[in-house]
Design a protein around this motif. Sequence first.
Motif, short mmCIF file in Angstrom:
data_model
loop_
_atom_site.label_atom_id
_atom_site.label_comp_id
_atom_site.label_asym_id
_atom_site.label_seq_id
_atom_site.Cartn_x
_atom_site.Cartn_y
_atom_site.Cartn_z
N TRP A 66 -2.41 6.17 -10.50
CA TRP A 66 -1.73 5.05 -11.14
C TRP A 66 -2.08 4.95 -12.63
O TRP A 66 -2.09 3.85 -13.21
CB TRP A 66 -2.06 3.74 -10.43
N GLU A 122 1.71 5.49 -1.13
CA GLU A 122 3.12 5.47 -1.54
C GLU A 122 3.56 6.91 -1.84
O GLU A 122 3.18 7.49 -2.85
CB GLU A 122 3.32 4.58 -2.76
N SER A 124 6.59 10.29 -0.42
CA SER A 124 7.63 10.81 0.45
C SER A 124 7.48 12.33 0.49
O SER A 124 7.31 12.96 -0.56
CB SER A 124 9.02 10.42 -0.08
N SER A 139 7.68 9.13 4.91
CA SER A 139 7.40 8.33 3.72
C SER A 139 6.58 7.09 4.06
O SER A 139 6.61 6.59 5.19
CB SER A 139 8.72 7.91 3.05
N LEU A 140 5.85 6.63 3.05
CA LEU A 140 5.15 5.35 3.09
C LEU A 140 5.42 4.62 1.79
O LEU A 140 5.66 5.26 0.75
CB LEU A 140 3.64 5.55 3.26
N SER A 141 5.37 3.29 1.84
CA SER A 141 5.67 2.52 0.64
C SER A 141 4.67 1.37 0.49
O SER A 141 5.01 0.19 0.58
CB SER A 141 7.11 1.97 0.70
N LEU A 142 3.42 1.76 0.26
CA LEU A 142 2.36 0.77 0.03
C LEU A 142 2.03 0.78 -1.46
O LEU A 142 1.42 1.72 -1.96
CB LEU A 142 1.11 1.11 0.85
N GLU A 143 2.43 -0.25 -2.15
CA GLU A 143 2.31 -0.27 -3.60
C GLU A 143 0.85 -0.31 -4.06
O GLU A 143 0.09 -1.21 -3.69
CB GLU A 143 3.04 -1.49 -4.18
N LYS A 144 0.48 0.70 -4.83
CA LYS A 144 -0.82 0.74 -5.49
C LYS A 144 -1.97 0.46 -4.54
O LYS A 144 -2.85 -0.37 -4.81
CB LYS A 144 -0.86 -0.23 -6.67
N LYS A 198 8.52 -1.60 3.23
CA LYS A 198 7.68 -1.73 2.05
C LYS A 198 6.45 -2.57 2.35
O LYS A 198 6.53 -3.64 2.95
CB LYS A 198 8.49 -2.36 0.92
N ASN A 199 5.29 -2.03 1.94
CA ASN A 199 4.00 -2.68 2.13
C ASN A 199 3.64 -2.92 3.60
O ASN A 199 2.82 -3.78 3.91
CB ASN A 199 3.93 -4.01 1.36
#
Length: 249
Positions: A66, A122, A124, A139-144, A198-199
């Motif tokens: 990040w 996060e 793919s 995929s995963l979508s865990l922000e930061k 998401k998250n």
Amino acid sequence: MEKFRIGVFLFLLLVLAVLTFSLSKSWRIYEGGYEVTVEPPNEEKDTDPEPTDEFDLESSSGKVLWKQFFVYPVGLVTETGGFGPEGIVGHARNLYSVNLKTGSVKKFFPRNVYVWDYFPGEFSKQILSNNIDEPKEHSLSLEKKLLIFAAVEDSNKDGVLNHRDVKRVYVYDPDKEELVDILPPGYVFRKLLYNTGKNNLSLIVKKVLSPSSKEEKGIKGKKIETESPQEIFSYDVSTGKGILAQPFD
């Protein structure tokens, strides 16, 4: 003369037995994992960083995530496989995160553990199961957030922490410098589920049975081994709340 020879023979045999015992205690065979000697928790023990010979910041082990946080694994050992985006499992003794803007350093675990794998939550990736079917997207979508899978207790009582011990799942928030053990008490990690919202982090987990509940009486009084059923656990990283799905009938 005969007694002297027998005495010498017995002495040599005793020396050989002592050497064999010592070597068997000193050598440990590593079987596909990175073993960490179990250290009993001690509140008075110094929690300063490990000896400097374990740190090699010039190596390629550490990575900037990040654009602000340098994550460094102590004693990194890699192998193919795993659930992360690169298909590489990263074993380690511990993890550190350095905030490149403030200079703050966060040590994830107060003492050495067995980190089975870790990766950002996060991503793919394409998975090709064979040469005929189309690749599948995971995929995963865990922000930061950083995911860590680690064994922190010697569950099989063999004196070391390694891949044979049960694993817990942790989520690390680099902004808050906060590491959270997300699984319910008594549950252990089995598998990661992809393509969730998401998250949302969803996992297949199992409850650890107590020694008294691991056996049930079967036919003619014989004892049979039983295991806890697999369950699905979902965790919302934005709210910090998790829920176990209803059991399958």
